[in-house]
Design an enzyme around this catalytic site. Sequence first.
Site, mmCIF file in Angstrom:
data_model
loop_
_atom_site.group_PDB
_atom_site.id
_atom_site.type_symbol
_atom_site.label_atom_id
_atom_site.label_comp_id
_atom_site.label_asym_id
_atom_site.label_seq_id
_atom_site.Cartn_x
_atom_site.Cartn_y
_atom_site.Cartn_z
ATOM 1 N N GLY A 11 28.885 34.946 55.739
ATOM 2 C CA GLY A 11 29.963 35.506 56.556
ATOM 3 C C GLY A 11 30.910 34.482 57.144
ATOM 4 O O GLY A 11 31.595 34.758 58.131
ATOM 5 N N SER A 12 31.010 33.307 56.509
ATOM 6 C CA SER A 12 31.932 32.306 57.062
ATOM 7 C C SER A 12 33.389 32.771 56.925
ATOM 8 O O SER A 12 34.225 32.468 57.778
ATOM 9 C CB SER A 12 31.729 30.936 56.422
ATOM 10 O OG SER A 12 32.007 30.998 55.054
ATOM 11 N N ASN A 13 33.679 33.519 55.891
ATOM 12 C CA ASN A 13 35.052 34.037 55.753
ATOM 13 C C ASN A 13 35.323 35.156 56.766
ATOM 14 O O ASN A 13 36.421 35.241 57.310
ATOM 15 C CB ASN A 13 35.299 34.502 54.321
ATOM 16 C CG ASN A 13 35.387 33.322 53.371
ATOM 17 O OD1 ASN A 13 36.332 32.558 53.419
ATOM 18 N ND2 ASN A 13 34.367 33.159 52.541
ATOM 19 N N LEU A 84 28.746 41.465 47.318
ATOM 20 C CA LEU A 84 28.191 41.313 45.974
ATOM 21 C C LEU A 84 27.926 42.630 45.237
ATOM 22 O O LEU A 84 27.517 42.614 44.079
ATOM 23 C CB LEU A 84 26.899 40.477 46.036
ATOM 24 C CG LEU A 84 27.122 39.020 46.463
ATOM 25 C CD1 LEU A 84 25.783 38.298 46.600
ATOM 26 C CD2 LEU A 84 28.015 38.287 45.479
ATOM 27 N N ASN A 101 39.943 40.934 47.214
ATOM 28 C CA ASN A 101 38.697 40.183 47.065
ATOM 29 C C ASN A 101 39.018 38.695 47.008
ATOM 30 O O ASN A 101 40.074 38.291 46.532
ATOM 31 C CB ASN A 101 37.998 40.599 45.763
ATOM 32 C CG ASN A 101 36.696 39.866 45.545
ATOM 33 O OD1 ASN A 101 35.893 39.705 46.475
ATOM 34 N ND2 ASN A 101 36.461 39.394 44.334
ATOM 35 N N HIS A 103 37.716 35.121 45.511
ATOM 36 C CA HIS A 103 36.841 34.604 44.452
ATOM 37 C C HIS A 103 36.985 33.083 44.353
ATOM 38 O O HIS A 103 38.103 32.572 44.359
ATOM 39 C CB HIS A 103 37.188 35.269 43.114
ATOM 40 C CG HIS A 103 36.239 34.893 42.033
ATOM 41 N ND1 HIS A 103 34.998 35.495 41.881
ATOM 42 C CD2 HIS A 103 36.303 33.935 41.076
ATOM 43 C CE1 HIS A 103 34.364 34.930 40.870
ATOM 44 N NE2 HIS A 103 35.132 33.973 40.365
ATOM 45 N N ASP A 144 36.920 41.299 38.995
ATOM 46 C CA ASP A 144 37.745 40.080 39.106
ATOM 47 C C ASP A 144 39.009 40.109 38.245
ATOM 48 O O ASP A 144 39.562 39.060 37.927
ATOM 49 C CB ASP A 144 36.924 38.813 38.776
ATOM 50 C CG ASP A 144 35.799 38.586 39.778
ATOM 51 O OD1 ASP A 144 35.949 38.977 40.942
ATOM 52 O OD2 ASP A 144 34.771 38.010 39.391
ATOM 53 N N GLU A 173 39.520 28.618 50.353
ATOM 54 C CA GLU A 173 39.341 30.076 50.443
ATOM 55 C C GLU A 173 39.827 30.616 51.784
ATOM 56 O O GLU A 173 40.498 31.643 51.837
ATOM 57 C CB GLU A 173 37.857 30.440 50.325
ATOM 58 C CG GLU A 173 37.308 30.348 48.936
ATOM 59 C CD GLU A 173 35.857 30.781 48.900
ATOM 60 O OE1 GLU A 173 35.452 31.304 47.877
ATOM 61 O OE2 GLU A 173 35.130 30.602 49.901
HETATM 62 C C1 GRF Z 1 32.720 32.844 49.137
HETATM 63 O O1 GRF Z 1 32.550 31.674 48.442
HETATM 64 C C2 GRF Z 1 33.596 33.789 48.342
HETATM 65 O O2 GRF Z 1 34.417 33.169 47.435
HETATM 66 C C3 GRF Z 1 32.637 34.593 47.548
HETATM 67 O O3 GRF Z 1 31.465 34.639 48.322
HETATM 68 C C4 GRF Z 1 31.427 33.566 49.261
HETATM 69 C C5 GRF Z 1 31.195 34.150 50.601
HETATM 70 O O4 GRF Z 1 30.947 33.232 51.602
HETATM 71 N N1 GRF Z 1 33.232 35.825 47.124
HETATM 72 P P1 GRF Z 1 30.761 33.743 53.099
HETATM 73 O O5 GRF Z 1 29.682 34.804 53.101
HETATM 74 O O6 GRF Z 1 32.077 34.283 53.580
HETATM 75 O O7 GRF Z 1 30.347 32.531 53.879
#
Ligand code: GRF
Length: 192
Positions: A11-13, A84, A101, A103, A144, A173
């Site tokens: 969940g870093s994003n 996923l 999404n 990627h 994708d 990202e």
């Molecule tokens: C990221 O690398 C993204 O590209 C992919 O899954 C990863 C998720 O990372 N789709 P996080 O869970 O947001 O840390």
Amino acid sequence: MRLAVFVSGNGSNLQCIIDNIQSQFLNGITIGVVVADRDCYANQRAQNNNLKTLLINKKADWHTQIEATLKEEDITHIVLAGFLSILNKTFCESWKNKLINLHPSLLPKYGGKGMYGLKVHQAVIDHKEKESGATVHFVTEKIDEGSILLQRKCNVDLNETADSLQNKIHEIEKDILIESIKILYAKTQSTY
Ligand code: GRF
């Protein structure tokens, strides 16, 4: 604009979106719900920030569970941030152009079923690519393959490992994800 963020992992994003909303860099944007397909740290992050979470039950009709919550929360756009599970055709079509999404490769290269996490970066290294990067694209039923909203490159160095490439791409990202959300927001403003 009211987002649903779909997650499966660290969940870093998701955290990056939360931080940019809190700092008001993402102005006019809220997160209505965080949807997870498994118990994961991203869920914890959502709860730490008092965000509503939905943990879907994959044994039941999970698309219907999600749609009900999205409606309840007046969600306008969806961000898949490390989600996923594969969304079905009906779902993708009903959220056409509102569902993005993230990627970790330069799509159309190194995408598709089974291409996630370190597997992507290892494949890039095995093919001796000189560059890789990250892509934000609209989601269609074909994994994708939807049209690309933003893409950014980085070099693959001589001694690069899948881990080091992953770290490098994680940074890219976050930038393109936030920029993409801004682009989507700008589109909502120009239609009024
Ligand atoms: C990221 O690398 C993204 O590209 C992919 O899954 C990863 C998720 O990372 N789709 P996080 O869970 O947001 O840390």
